[in-house]
Design a protein around this motif. Structure first.
Motif, PDB file in Angstrom:
ATOM      1  N   LEU A  58      -6.678   1.155   3.662  1.00 24.24           N
ATOM      2  CA  LEU A  58      -6.777   2.166   4.707  1.00 24.24           C
ATOM      3  C   LEU A  58      -6.472   1.575   6.086  1.00 24.24           C
ATOM      4  O   LEU A  58      -5.835   2.219   6.926  1.00 24.24           O
ATOM      5  N   VAL A  59      -6.902   0.334   6.283  1.00 24.21           N
ATOM      6  CA  VAL A  59      -6.564  -0.349   7.540  1.00 24.21           C
ATOM      7  C   VAL A  59      -5.053  -0.564   7.636  1.00 24.21           C
ATOM      8  O   VAL A  59      -4.436  -0.313   8.688  1.00 24.21           O
ATOM      9  N   ALA A  61      -2.749   1.160   6.126  1.00 25.73           N
ATOM     10  CA  ALA A  61      -2.102   2.459   6.300  1.00 25.73           C
ATOM     11  C   ALA A  61      -2.100   2.865   7.762  1.00 25.73           C
ATOM     12  O   ALA A  61      -1.120   3.437   8.267  1.00 25.73           O
ATOM     13  N   ARG A  62      -3.186   2.559   8.457  1.00 29.35           N
ATOM     14  CA  ARG A  62      -3.260   2.903   9.865  1.00 29.35           C
ATOM     15  C   ARG A  62      -2.384   1.982  10.731  1.00 29.35           C
ATOM     16  O   ARG A  62      -1.750   2.436  11.682  1.00 29.35           O
ATOM     17  N   LEU A  63      -2.335   0.696  10.358  1.00 30.15           N
ATOM     18  CA  LEU A  63      -1.611  -0.271  11.186  1.00 30.15           C
ATOM     19  C   LEU A  63      -0.104  -0.234  10.976  1.00 30.15           C
ATOM     20  O   LEU A  63       0.671  -0.323  11.944  1.00 30.15           O
ATOM     21  N   GLY A  65       1.559   2.072   8.754  1.00 34.81           N
ATOM     22  CA  GLY A  65       2.086   3.333   8.245  1.00 34.81           C
ATOM     23  C   GLY A  65       2.297   3.369   6.745  1.00 34.81           C
ATOM     24  O   GLY A  65       3.139   4.131   6.261  1.00 34.81           O
ATOM     25  N   LYS A  67       2.127   4.553   3.139  1.00 38.16           N
ATOM     26  CA  LYS A  67       1.881   5.888   2.612  1.00 38.16           C
ATOM     27  C   LYS A  67       1.037   5.804   1.337  1.00 38.16           C
ATOM     28  O   LYS A  67       1.424   5.149   0.371  1.00 38.16           O
ATOM     29  N   ARG A  69      -0.462   8.823  -0.026  1.00 38.04           N
ATOM     30  CA  ARG A  69      -0.542  10.131  -0.666  1.00 38.04           C
ATOM     31  C   ARG A  69       0.485  10.232  -1.805  1.00 38.04           C
ATOM     32  O   ARG A  69       1.677  10.039  -1.583  1.00 38.04           O
TER      33      ARG A  69
END
Length: 320
Positions: A58-59, A61-63, A65, A67, A69
């Protein structure tokens, strides 16, 4: 044109360095699983591992991008469940078996992919692939020989091969169901599946508790144990090493030929043996080494041989 050849060689060498680093990192962390296994259980281990890994993803994904999903939730869930179950079996094995022996069982997955493709999906395999299957199963018989497993039950010795069989179905699901999915979504589903398996196992053992044997032998039968700082430190180390090592291996697949990198992954077996000797003083007999070598050669033949009558394999997956 000859000019690009040095660059291509440099990328292959860089990939080899990345895969070797990945192999020694995982060999190190996997050999220390038995430290955790001495006091905690398999199900708690996978729940903890899944939660830590998902937090890291999750970190990322935020940093960057990444994906997470999926495009087809059911397909990604099936593939993640199969891969998670295969790796769950693998970790059950390394609590009581030498890591290179357990890893050799998991690395039989390409051999099972060929057999499943031929027997279930009707794909025709050529003579090189048939030779590889024979070599691979001869290697399995040698690895499972009594000289490598004094005092270990037959059921326990077959665990890694069972893990390889389940992992083969995950590889087939990757090709047939998840070809259009993002890598991040597949990895996230894998760790979610591990966490769910951990929760299910803990609930079952809470309702029907078992009396585990002391030490690593009780890894599978042991329920929830209140984690201490030592456990949390080991689990954080393990999850971090796995995440970073898998990134190294994934990067290698991006910069060099897939088939070559897949064969390079077999350095995991001697790397695990090195750490087993350095940490625990384990020495494998010649019979186990010959079996491991045959499994590695069989995997190399399957990966690098010309594709024979539709028997193509899915893109290899780094070993989590």
């Amino acid at each position: 044109m000859p000019a690009p050849q040095p660059a291509a060689r440099d990328r292959t060498l860089a990939a080899a360095g990345l895969v070797t680093t990945y192999a020694f990192m995982l060999g190190f962390s996997d050999n220390y699983v038995r430290v955790v296994a001495a006091e905690s259980g398999l199900w708690q281990f996978h729940l903890s591992r899944g939660l830590i890994a998902m937090a890291l993803m999750l970190v990322l994904a935020r940093l960057i991008g990444m994906k997470l999903r999926p495009k087809r939730l059911w397909a990604v869930a099936v593939r993640g469940g199969l891969q998670g179950f295969g790796v769950l079996i693998y970790f059950a094995a390394i609590a009581v078996l030498p890591v290179p022996v357990a890893a050799a069982g998991l690395f039989t997955a390409p051999i099972f992919v060929l057999l499943i493709s031929a027997l279930i999906f009707g794909e025709r395999i050529g003579p090189v692939s048939i030779l590889a299957v024979i070599m691979g199963f001869l290697g399995v018989l040698l690895v499972l020989g009594p000289s490598a497993f004094s005092g270990v039950s037959l059921v326990t010795t077959l665990l890694p091969v069972a893990g390889g069989l389940v992992y083969a179905f995950a590889m087939i699901a990757t090709r047939r169901l998840c070809a259009e999915e993002e890598a991040g979504a597949l990895v996230a589903a894998f760790f979610i599946a591990l966490g769910l398996f951990g929760i299910i196992g803990l609930i079952v053992l809470q309702i029907w508790p078992l009396q585990p044997e002391p030490g690593p032998a009780g890894f599978v039968a042991r329920g929830w144990v209140m984690p201490d700082l030592t456990y949390l430190a080991w689990m954080t180390m393990h999850a971090g090493v796995v995440a970073l090592g898998t990134w190294f291996c994934t990067r290698a697949y991006l910069i060099a030929d897939t088939g070559r990198v897949s064969v390079m992954e077999y350095v995991m077996l001697p790397a695990a043996a090195f750490w087993g000797y350095a940490i625990w003083g384990e020495v494998l007999g010649w019979q186990a080494w010959v079996g491991i070598a045959l499994i590695a050669i069989a995997g190399g033949l399957i990966t690098l041989a010309p594709k024979e009558a539709g028997a193509g394999l899915p893109a290899p997956q780094p070993l989590p």
